[in-house]
Scaffold this motif. Structure first.
Motif: not given
Length: 264
Positions: A88-89, A92-93
């Protein structure tokens, strides 16, 4: 000529990280990659990409605790929730950086572990991650890495990586083919390129000299020949320059300048 991306984790070490974007652009690169973006905010990195007219070609999903020895957690039992947070991180990036692909490190074989249950876990994790990435319009990559540089790494061979991609069955899961690692583990690079590039399942290439991981202009691999072959096979993706310059990044780019006066 292939489209080259400067790996800012390996190149331009003579500059602070955020200054490497400008240095790469000055040397003619139109794209960059690096290992991990997470020490900086997505907005700050996106600003540097825009300022210097660079495309983000690739970065890695969070690997677990790199400083403690983690090299990915996709095949590591008991860390499934952490793996999902990492994906998920990364997504996002990827959205902020307009990056179309993210590499997911497999991880190390735990001591005494059997491979079969780890592979089953690896496949389940990749299937979940590929679906989340598809929803975000991102391709995920898996990369065979040699055990000399990364002892105990789960994924080492091209045929194993392609078998994993087949087993997962997600169209946005591809192989990251690093010719440095492939030469050390398997060799026969031109045959491997002819075998795998036409399948469309190779989403990214990387290069470095063998055996020293320096510029791709010395050692046992004839990269000038391979670059022509890559073009002939119709590959249009980026080729990441993931090598350690022998004596300064810009000074060592003669191999690239010889291919094109523009450098990219």
């Amino acid at each position: 000529m292939p489209r080259f991306a400067a790996n800012l984790s390996f190149l331009y070490g003579e500059h602070a990280f955020l200054d490497r974007f400008a240095a790469a652009r000055k040397d003619g690169f139109a794209a960059v990659e690096y290992l991990f973006p997470y020490e900086h905010t997505p907005a700050l990195l996106a600003e540097h990409l825009r300022e210097h007219g660079l495309q983000q070609a690739l970065f890695n999903a969070p690997p677990g605790d790199w400083a403690a020895g983690d090299r990915g957690i996709a095949c590591v039992p008991g860390r499934e929730a952490e793996f999902r947070r990492a994906i998920e991180q990364a997504l996002e990036y990827a959205a902020a950086l307009q990056c179309p692909r993210v590499h997911v490190l497999a991880g190390l074989l735990p001591a005494g572990a059997e491979r079969a249950p780890l592979q089953a876990l690896y496949v389940r994790n990749l299937a979940w991650a590929a679906q989340r990435a598809a929803d975000a319009g991102v391709n995920l990559l898996i990369e065979p890495i040699n055990r000399r540089d990364m002892p105990g790494y789960f994924l080492n061979r091209q045929d194993h990586a392609h078998a994993i991609v087949d087993e997962v069955g997600a169209p946005n899961l591809q192989v990251q083919m690093d010719l440095y690692h492939c030469q050390i583990v398997e060799g026969d690079l031109s045959a491997k390129l002819r075998q795998y590039l036409p399948t469309g399942r190779v989403g990214h290439l990387q290069v470095a000299g063998v055996p020293d991981r320096g510029e791709p202009d010395a050692g046992e691999v004839n990269y000038a020949y391979l670059f022509e072959l890559i073009d002939a096979l119709g590959y249009t993706g980026h080729v990441g320059c993931e090598y350690r310059p022998r004596a300064g990044t810009t000074a060592g780019l003669g191999w690239l300048r010889a291919l094109s006066p523009r450098g990219s």
